[in-house]
Every structure is written in structure tokens, then in C-alpha cells.
Scaffold this motif. Sequence first.
Motif, PDB file in Angstrom:
ATOM      1  N   GLU A 106       0.829  -1.206   0.000  1.00  0.00           N
ATOM      2  CA  GLU A 106       0.000   0.000   0.000  1.00  0.00           C
ATOM      3  C   GLU A 106       0.866   1.261   0.000  1.00  0.00           C
ATOM      4  O   GLU A 106       0.586   2.224  -0.733  1.00  0.00           O
ATOM      5  N   SER A 110       0.944   3.994  -2.976  1.00  0.00           N
ATOM      6  CA  SER A 110       0.409   5.305  -2.608  1.00  0.00           C
ATOM      7  C   SER A 110       1.451   6.413  -2.748  1.00  0.00           C
ATOM      8  O   SER A 110       1.110   7.551  -3.089  1.00  0.00           O
ATOM      9  N   VAL A 207     -10.253   1.402  -5.725  1.00  0.00           N
ATOM     10  CA  VAL A 207     -10.123   2.861  -5.870  1.00  0.00           C
ATOM     11  C   VAL A 207     -11.131   3.418  -6.867  1.00  0.00           C
ATOM     12  O   VAL A 207     -11.487   4.601  -6.795  1.00  0.00           O
ATOM     13  N   GLN A 298      -6.036  -1.320  -5.866  1.00  0.00           N
ATOM     14  CA  GLN A 298      -5.446  -0.136  -6.484  1.00  0.00           C
ATOM     15  C   GLN A 298      -5.512  -0.161  -8.010  1.00  0.00           C
ATOM     16  O   GLN A 298      -5.148   0.818  -8.662  1.00  0.00           O
TER      17      GLN A 298
END
Length: 346
Positions: A106, A110, A207, A298
Motif C-alpha cells: 500500500e 500510494s 479505488v 489499487q
Amino acid sequence: MGCRMKLAFLGFLLLLSLCSTTDGAVSTSIMKKIRKVNKKGHYLGIVVPNSYEMSPLLQSSSFVADEKLPYVDFSGRRFRIGTVESKKVIIVMTGLSMLNAGIATELLLSLFRVKGVIHYGIAGNANPDLQIGDVTIPRYWAHTGLWYWQRYGQGVNDELSLESSGDYTRKVGYLNFSDYTVDQTNKKSSANFLNSVWYQPEEIFPVNGTPEVRQHAFWVPVNSRYYSIAKKLKNIKLEGCVNSTCLPRTPGLFMVDKGCSANVFVDNAAYRLFLNTKFNVSPIDMESAAVALVSLQQGIPFIAVRGLSDLAGGGSSVSNEAGTFSSLAAQNSVDVLLKFIALLPS
């Protein structure tokens, strides 16, 4: 006037101290480095569980660290910047377990501009047709450590608590402990107070979905394009010996159906057999499904390469084989990783 100047200077220092944390938990110095990395375009993210699995990659001549900014340290993780087979990469070591793997992945996705995730490492082998040293690339991954533990006295036809609201399900399958409780006198199964556990899909929040509206995923597919490219490596030559100890045959690369992960080191012949017969699992590990699930949420292409270091309890009754063959399995997984990256377009 001198006093006013001092007050102004102190105010300036206070402003600087406040500015250093304007990006929340990410300091401005770290954000500056991250922006510098991201200006160079998209990277392949390479996610690896432990240092002994990462070392063969870092020591390979194929890996070249960035001269100006070789790494960025953040939140207990080191994100190594460089190239592998002339492709821009960011390498991060997760540490053991699903939690660590999920957090590291993550953070990677990110903080940085990542166009694809490649996960690699060693694994136990649940497939009787494969051997130690072989490298596997499954088409699907599942987290097999999320359970609904059913109370004693209930059976397969009894609805689970909160099943009607969609929190739990009986669709994936179950493990009945009574099937493994054997009376040593008559060799027949007998009741077990542990009863059964039902395997559950993960809740995911993509997302591109609606925030706080859950979806469910048990089998997570790897990227189909990555999988097709990996098939081209079927004739790769891999190592089969550790010092003077050699395997029965030369290890190979196998494109398999499924792999699974959980916060469990499996060294038990009965559970190994169950995972293979129930779910058609080959590699068993503690991280891949977490990386797969985060990548799925994601929307980032993902694939995992796992070298088989032991038989997950299906071999010798004396000891696990990982102590002997983990280095070989790690090196073979890196060899496949490097060849795979070389085939990817720039």
C-alpha cells in the motif's frame, strides 16, 4: 528594534517547523525525495518478503542502484530505487506476514508512480507433481486465513451468523476437523469440539469503486498479460544443487492454477493435502495474497513468482526441508524474476 528582529526570526523558525509537517505524516524532506523519484516516470514495483530473498536480487549484476537517490526511507521501509534489466524499479522488503506485505505494498503504490507489481520469494509446496527447487507462477491467489469458526453441533446445512446480511458465506468451502480426528484403535473419524471452519473472501474497496461500499474477493487473478509473458520462460535453466546436495531432477518453471497465503507456516502433511485437494493449490506462503489484494484494490497489474523451498510437511517426518533449500529456492525465483523483467516492454 533588536528585540523585534529576534521575535521575527523566532517566528520564522516556528513557521519552518510547521512547514516541515504540512504533508501530514510525510515530512517535506521525504516528500521532496518522493517527488524527485516520481518525476522520472512510472516504475515496476518489486515486492519481496525477507532480506535473504532480496539479497540475490541486490547482488545481481542486473540491478543498478540510482546514483543520486538510491533509496527513500519511510515508515520503517526502505524503497530502493534503480534499474533491473534496464527497467526502472522500486524494490521494497515487506517482512513476514500478510499484514506487513499489505502495508508495504500500500505504501509503495500510494507514494510512488508504479505501473505494475512483481512479487517474488520462496514458498512451501502442496503439489505432489512438483518438487523442491521448482518455481511456480499461479494464475490465482487466495487468502486462506480468513475463517468463520462454526460452533460445535452445527453442520454444513446450518446458516452462519450474519450470513443473510452478506458478512459471511458458505460458498467457498470448509474444513471439518472431525475428518482429521482419528481413533487410533479403529482408525475411524470421531467428533471434534473444534467442529468446522468456513473459508471467507476478503472485503475490498477498489479505488474506482464507491468509498465504503465493499466488494468481495477470494481468488484474485494475476494480470493476464504478465501471465502470458511469463509462459515464454518455460524452458529456463534453474539450479538444482546446494553444495553437494542435488535434487532428483533439474528444477523448472511451472505455470500453475492456484496459490494461497495465510499467517501460518504450513508444516503439516494433512493440511498440505487438504489445500491441494480442496483448492488445487501449489505454492503456500504468507504474503502473496496480501500483495495481490492490495494491487487489485489499487487497479495495478500484479504477478507473483514463488520458488519452492520445502514440501509443507509432506516430506521427511524428521524436519522441514527449508533449512537446506531456501537459498536455492530464493535464487531460482530471482532468476525467473530477472528473465521475466527482461521480456517486459520498456
